[in-house]
Design a protein around this motif. Sequence first.
Motif, PDB file in Angstrom:
ATOM      1  N   ASP A  70       0.941  -1.151  -0.158  1.00 45.52           N
ATOM      2  CA  ASP A  70      -0.034  -0.094  -0.187  1.00 45.52           C
ATOM      3  C   ASP A  70       0.724   1.308   0.251  1.00 45.52           C
ATOM      4  O   ASP A  70       0.589   2.307  -0.512  1.00 45.52           O
ATOM      5  N   LYS A  74       0.692   3.888  -3.009  1.00 41.76           N
ATOM      6  CA  LYS A  74       0.392   5.521  -2.546  1.00 41.76           C
ATOM      7  C   LYS A  74       1.682   6.449  -3.011  1.00 41.76           C
ATOM      8  O   LYS A  74       1.178   7.710  -3.201  1.00 41.76           O
ATOM      9  N   LYS A  92       0.175  -7.644  -3.617  1.00 41.90           N
ATOM     10  CA  LYS A  92      -0.796  -7.450  -2.676  1.00 41.90           C
ATOM     11  C   LYS A  92      -2.179  -8.382  -3.046  1.00 41.90           C
ATOM     12  O   LYS A  92      -2.397  -9.111  -2.026  1.00 41.90           O
TER      13      LYS A  92
END
Length: 631
Positions: A70, A74, A92
Amino acid sequence: MMHIFKKVILVFFLSFIFLSKLFSQKIRNVDSLQKVIDTLKTDTTTISKYLAFVKKLTAEDAEVKIMICDWVIKNCKTPDRDLYLAKALARKAYTYYSNRDNIKASESYFKAIEVSKKNNFFELEFSSLLTLANIYTENGQNQLSIDYITNAINVAKKNNYKIGVASGLTELATRFEISLGDKIVNSNDTLAMVFDMKKEAVKVAKNLNDTFHVIRYFIGLGESYSNVGLFDSSVLVFNDCKTFVENFNDDESKMNYNFIYGKMLRSRGKATNNKSYFENSNIFIKKSLELAQKINNPTWLARSYDWLGSNYKSLGDYKKALDFFQLQKKIKDSMSQAQNFQTVNDIRVNFEKTKSENELLKMTNSNQKKSTLNKILIGSSIGLILLSLLGYRNFKNKQKVSFQQQELQEQKITELEKDKQLLAIDAMLQGQEEERSRIAKDLHDGLGGMLSGTKLSFINMKENLVLTPENATQFDKSLSMLDNTIADLRKVAHNLMPEALVKFGLQEAVRDFCNSIQSSTNLKVVYQPLGDNIKLSNTAEVFTYRIIQELVNNAVKHANATQIIVQLTTNNNKVGIAVEDDGKGFDVNALANSKGAGMDNIKYRVQYFNGTIDTVSSAGNGTSVNIELNV
């Protein structure tokens, strides 16, 4: 003595406090990890390093892996942003997939595919599509799985990713083999497709000089031929594969080749009841066993011992069979012990890994001098952790056994309820047949005899009376009406319990019934008996006759047909019934809402013999009903 006891109590009390702090520190470490990650640089080197770190983590570290992915998704601002974004999304997704969260895995895979497709990261797109196919297969959605594998193959072809094409073809062939098992596709056409795809995979691997995959795909093709009984074709494939195996220095490939070849020979021995195939099977499985011993592979050792035991059992050499089964049990027991040792070792490794991860992510405090008491406390804490984990594992195992016992109990109750339903159906249908037989006997022997006697009385009366020509004509008409009544009565009695079924058996009774339908209607009724003309149980013969009688009568009444074909196939284990007409057809979905007693009786009789019904019909295309009974 009391002083020593107080010390022990103090040690365990302090150990409990230390353990509580340790677990609370682990929770804080996850929060600290997030804070550390948020302060990292977002350059290519750092992002690449942490994505590589994700691959090294185990399934137990899923929370950390997702947190890092994540962060990359991001914060990635490098020139290769889309590449790292696609990789992070795929990793992921795989983390969710490994932890059985298929919904979140699918969401991430779709995003990874979107980014990969846009930037032509075809290998990432290919692997993501294949894993999505696995998810749909696990969810029982085999057709969707086939669609995604087909998309993956198209991506590989478009980008000349040849080994991907071969891999996709083998995966697609496997899904079609699953479809064959589910009986949702045409078997002959699908088998041809399976063989063609696996042959193409072999061809691609040959062109790439990829001997490992050539052997792997050859073995898969040979096994597919064996699974459907095409043993000669399977032998030809294994003979083609033999040259590659002999010239390839890989013991695992040779072990796999010999084992699957031996497995094919055993299947051929079972199909032909020829013991020589079991003996030849032993030769190849023993070669596989030697290679398994050489590379110390306990799983393949256990498999080889198991198959050798089964072969010797089929050959009647029960002593050797027992020896190999005992060797298999010994290997499995040692594997179980090794797994238990590994579990205990994992506990130790995971405990030590906590310290190394803290050092890697700068989350540990500076080193402090530790006293003897601290060492004792740490040792006690580790002991308590091990005891707690072992106790928890024992509790989970007991809980699992209890759950399995509950499932078995529910399964037994379901089976008892099913047996009860079958007994009720049996009693109902047997009662119907007994009542039919009684009514038929009463009609034929009672009322039929009385009518025949009445006819004889009228004939004798006519000889003693003087009648005018008009009265004589009227008298003859009355006798003719009486003859028709007797004939109709015999027909009714015959339908209730046909004499041909009792005297000559099932096939002749069905032939007599078809002839009577053809003679009494304008329909052409073609009867085709197949298989062996053998005597079945009374129940099986009566139920089969009633099913055919009901299906033909339905076609006569409702189909507006010109021809009906009746096929009856009999052998020792199964009865096959096929009734086809060229009539107007109907909507098969309407059968679910049908309230007709005739179709219910057919379903009851099929259910009684654990059979199957397959009805194919549509407007203007006639109707075909195929039934198989396990007698």
